[in-house]
Write an enzyme that holds these catalytic residues in place. Sequence first.
Site, PDB file in Angstrom:
ATOM      1  N   CYS A   1      13.521 -16.123 -41.458  1.00 18.74           N
ATOM      2  CA  CYS A   1      13.283 -14.771 -42.343  1.00 18.74           C
ATOM      3  C   CYS A   1      13.923 -14.854 -43.533  1.00 18.74           C
ATOM      4  O   CYS A   1      15.259 -14.970 -43.768  1.00 18.74           O
ATOM      5  CB  CYS A   1      14.010 -13.756 -41.481  1.00 18.74           C
TER       6      CYS A   1
ATOM      7  N   HIS B   1       1.916 -18.445 -42.553  1.00 21.20           N
ATOM      8  CA  HIS B   1       1.481 -17.388 -43.518  1.00 21.20           C
ATOM      9  C   HIS B   1      -0.038 -17.462 -43.760  1.00 21.20           C
ATOM     10  O   HIS B   1      -0.370 -18.710 -44.086  1.00 21.20           O
ATOM     11  CB  HIS B   1       2.253 -17.368 -44.762  1.00 21.20           C
TER      12      HIS B   1
ATOM     13  N   GLU C   1       3.849  -8.251 -41.610  1.00 19.89           N
ATOM     14  CA  GLU C   1       4.641  -9.317 -40.960  1.00 19.89           C
ATOM     15  C   GLU C   1       4.380  -9.507 -39.451  1.00 19.89           C
ATOM     16  O   GLU C   1       4.036  -8.515 -38.836  1.00 19.89           O
ATOM     17  CB  GLU C   1       6.126  -9.049 -41.343  1.00 19.89           C
TER      18      GLU C   1
ATOM     19  N   CYS D   1       8.862  -9.098 -47.836  1.00 24.05           N
ATOM     20  CA  CYS D   1       8.846 -10.345 -46.944  1.00 24.05           C
ATOM     21  C   CYS D   1       9.178 -11.474 -47.700  1.00 24.05           C
ATOM     22  O   CYS D   1       8.384 -12.075 -48.466  1.00 24.05           O
ATOM     23  CB  CYS D   1       7.583 -10.336 -46.133  1.00 24.05           C
TER      24      CYS D   1
ATOM     25  N   GLY E   1       7.182 -14.374 -47.105  1.00 22.33           N
ATOM     26  CA  GLY E   1       5.870 -14.011 -47.761  1.00 22.33           C
ATOM     27  C   GLY E   1       5.737 -14.371 -49.016  1.00 22.33           C
ATOM     28  O   GLY E   1       4.693 -14.819 -49.573  1.00 22.33           O
TER      29      GLY E   1
END
Length: 272
Positions: A71, A159, A208, A217, A220
């Site tokens: 994260c 992703h 997410e 994100c 991301g």
Amino acid sequence: MSAMKVWKMNGAGNAFAVFDARESSFTPDAEKIRSIAAEMKADQVMSIELDPAADAFLRIWNSSGEQVGACGNGTRAVAHLLLEEAGADRVAIRTSADLLKGERAAGGLVTVDMGEPRMGWEEIPLEEKMDVRGVDVRIGPMDKPYLSKPAVVSMGNPHAVFFVEDVDAYNIPQIGPLVEWHPLFPEGTNVGFAQVIDRETIRLRVWERGAGLTKACGTGACAALVCAARAGKTDRKAKLILDGGDLIIEWRGSDNHVMMTGPVEVEMSFEI
């Protein structure tokens, strides 16, 4: 057992509940994580733990209850706490995916070195070998899909990035789940919708994995920049405009590492 400190934080609007488990035990099950996330309105729940070879180990759960390896914004948030606590300029944080380094940046911002993007189909992972610059995922009629061929990459988590002309023209809460657990992604995937404004600016929204549509994100944003630069759509450094704020992402040519810089806010703290 000593009291445990808890912080509610956000990084560019991406919300976290952070528990200091360096001197106390924190072993929640999935139901407890979901309860904490709902009560604290957090996209992720995280615990800071002792690590003999780093400044801390960071354990991360999505709001749906499952533990995940990465994260980016959450790592930046915890890096801020550790930098302030130690009065240091740099810290090393281990996650189950990688050893990440955080440092102070100008204007009170925090930078995290997210390491190298993983581009092998088996590293992401995909169910089968495929060109990661545009995988066979289609949304809409098979002969005329309105979304198709997302680029894929792993930033410690998978992703899929769709490049679109207008990010606001898509019903992301409807589309996101269709891609998140598409059969091509055995571990699920985060889903990015990226609108390239110019070579140094990307507008991004992210569904997410395990959290849904969030205000930001970090991984991301890193994935979107890598996929855009790899396709020649942008330079290797760009501003990512997310619903909750801006992140600066740089994919360095010198060592292939992705650097993420952005704001961190401590909304409240308390002890339990």
